[in-house]
Design a protein around this motif. Structure first.
Motif, PDB file in Angstrom:
ATOM      1  N   ARG A  34      18.794  16.602  19.914  1.00 53.71           N
ATOM      2  CA  ARG A  34      17.486  16.805  20.061  1.00 53.71           C
ATOM      3  C   ARG A  34      17.199  16.161  21.399  1.00 53.71           C
ATOM      4  O   ARG A  34      16.433  16.613  22.465  1.00 53.71           O
ATOM      5  CB  ARG A  34      16.402  16.753  19.450  1.00 53.71           C
ATOM      6  N   SER A  35      17.226  14.698  22.012  1.00 53.15           N
ATOM      7  CA  SER A  35      17.252  14.003  23.114  1.00 53.15           C
ATOM      8  C   SER A  35      17.711  12.807  23.048  1.00 53.15           C
ATOM      9  O   SER A  35      17.802  12.704  22.275  1.00 53.15           O
ATOM     10  CB  SER A  35      15.197  13.068  22.088  1.00 53.15           C
ATOM     11  N   SER A  36      18.034  13.077  24.276  1.00 49.62           N
ATOM     12  CA  SER A  36      19.695  12.343  24.826  1.00 49.62           C
ATOM     13  C   SER A  36      19.378  11.649  26.445  1.00 49.62           C
ATOM     14  O   SER A  36      19.585  12.674  26.775  1.00 49.62           O
ATOM     15  CB  SER A  36      20.806  11.979  23.924  1.00 49.62           C
ATOM     16  N   ARG A  37      19.862  11.162  27.103  1.00 50.04           N
ATOM     17  CA  ARG A  37      20.270  10.720  28.229  1.00 50.04           C
ATOM     18  C   ARG A  37      21.436  10.051  28.192  1.00 50.04           C
ATOM     19  O   ARG A  37      21.637   8.799  27.648  1.00 50.04           O
ATOM     20  CB  ARG A  37      19.079   9.735  29.157  1.00 50.04           C
ATOM     21  N   VAL A  60      21.732  14.984  30.827  1.00 54.89           N
ATOM     22  CA  VAL A  60      19.949  15.296  29.909  1.00 54.89           C
ATOM     23  C   VAL A  60      20.096  15.855  28.897  1.00 54.89           C
ATOM     24  O   VAL A  60      20.047  17.456  29.138  1.00 54.89           O
ATOM     25  CB  VAL A  60      19.330  14.502  30.500  1.00 54.89           C
ATOM     26  N   ALA A  61      19.845  15.644  27.293  1.00 56.97           N
ATOM     27  CA  ALA A  61      19.811  16.687  26.508  1.00 56.97           C
ATOM     28  C   ALA A  61      18.051  16.966  25.875  1.00 56.97           C
ATOM     29  O   ALA A  61      17.762  15.690  25.693  1.00 56.97           O
ATOM     30  CB  ALA A  61      21.071  16.187  25.504  1.00 56.97           C
ATOM     31  N   ARG A  62      17.905  17.965  25.941  1.00 58.43           N
ATOM     32  CA  ARG A  62      16.805  18.156  25.566  1.00 58.43           C
ATOM     33  C   ARG A  62      16.461  19.735  24.615  1.00 58.43           C
ATOM     34  O   ARG A  62      16.488  20.226  25.508  1.00 58.43           O
ATOM     35  CB  ARG A  62      15.547  18.419  26.230  1.00 58.43           C
ATOM     36  N   GLU A  63      16.432  19.282  22.970  1.00 57.70           N
ATOM     37  CA  GLU A  63      16.137  20.361  22.240  1.00 57.70           C
ATOM     38  C   GLU A  63      17.998  21.694  22.770  1.00 57.70           C
ATOM     39  O   GLU A  63      17.486  22.206  22.807  1.00 57.70           O
ATOM     40  CB  GLU A  63      15.380  20.911  22.477  1.00 57.70           C
ATOM     41  N   ARG A  65      19.939  21.377  24.703  1.00 54.68           N
ATOM     42  CA  ARG A  65      20.213  21.991  26.457  1.00 54.68           C
ATOM     43  C   ARG A  65      20.644  20.570  27.513  1.00 54.68           C
ATOM     44  O   ARG A  65      19.632  19.936  26.912  1.00 54.68           O
ATOM     45  CB  ARG A  65      18.619  23.364  27.068  1.00 54.68           C
ATOM     46  N   THR A  89      26.294  22.233  25.313  1.00 55.25           N
ATOM     47  CA  THR A  89      26.285  21.630  24.516  1.00 55.25           C
ATOM     48  C   THR A  89      27.444  20.438  23.532  1.00 55.25           C
ATOM     49  O   THR A  89      27.510  19.550  23.587  1.00 55.25           O
ATOM     50  CB  THR A  89      25.251  21.742  23.213  1.00 55.25           C
TER      51      THR A  89
END
Length: 169
Positions: A34-37, A60-63, A65, A89
């Protein structure tokens, strides 16, 4: 939890800790989707007058992607290699899974002492992982901490150089 597991002697207590650790690990991977870097920075300089060899990567991961930006070379304006795009992913989560299991992540990483007046050669590594609001940063300049972190950073940078990419929309 990893430290508690290392010291647990009782079989039942150890099994309970292993179950808790597995659940926490799974929760971290779900949150990372969901949310990471993940940021990797390395610098090597053979002397004061020479240009540094830089390698930088950011995932960077967001939702669900995941995007990658990475480059290496003596100057960011004209890198020796550069990559940018969308990462599958599953591939990103697999590399995070390996990172979360790496003992280096649980180790103590005191802030290194940098002497700007020290003669070269110089080298530095930073690996930063943020999942949700939680962040872990590891830095090293020399010695055994540098060697340990260099292996980890090298594997992460190799992933960034070789992972298949799709063009970012």
């Amino acid at each position: 939890m990893r430290r508690a597991l290392d010291t647990a002697r009782d079989g039942a207590a150890r099994a309970a800790l292993e179950q808790q650790a597995a659940a926490a690990h799974d929760a971290l991977l779900a949150a990372a989707r969901r949310s990471s870097r993940l940021v990797i920075l390395t610098e090597r300089r053979s002397g004061f007058e020479t240009a540094p060899a830089l390698q930088t990567a950011r995932l960077v991961a967001r939702e669900g992607r995941v995007t990658l930006q990475a480059l290496a070379g003596p100057r960011p304006q004209s890198p020796d290699w550069e990559r940018a795009g969308v990462v599958e992913t599953g591939a990103y989560l697999a590399v995070l899974d390996r990172l979360l299991r790496d003992p280096a992540l649980a180790g103590d990483w005191p802030a290194p002492r940098f002497d700007p007046n020290a003669p070269g050669p110089r080298r530095a590594i930073v690996v930063q992982l943020a999942i949700g609001e939680d962040e872990r940063e590891m830095q090293a300049l020399d010695g055994a901490p540098y060697d340990r972190l260099a292996v980890l950073a090298g594997a992460l940078l190799e992933f960034c150089r070789s992972v298949p990419l799709r063009a970012a929309p």
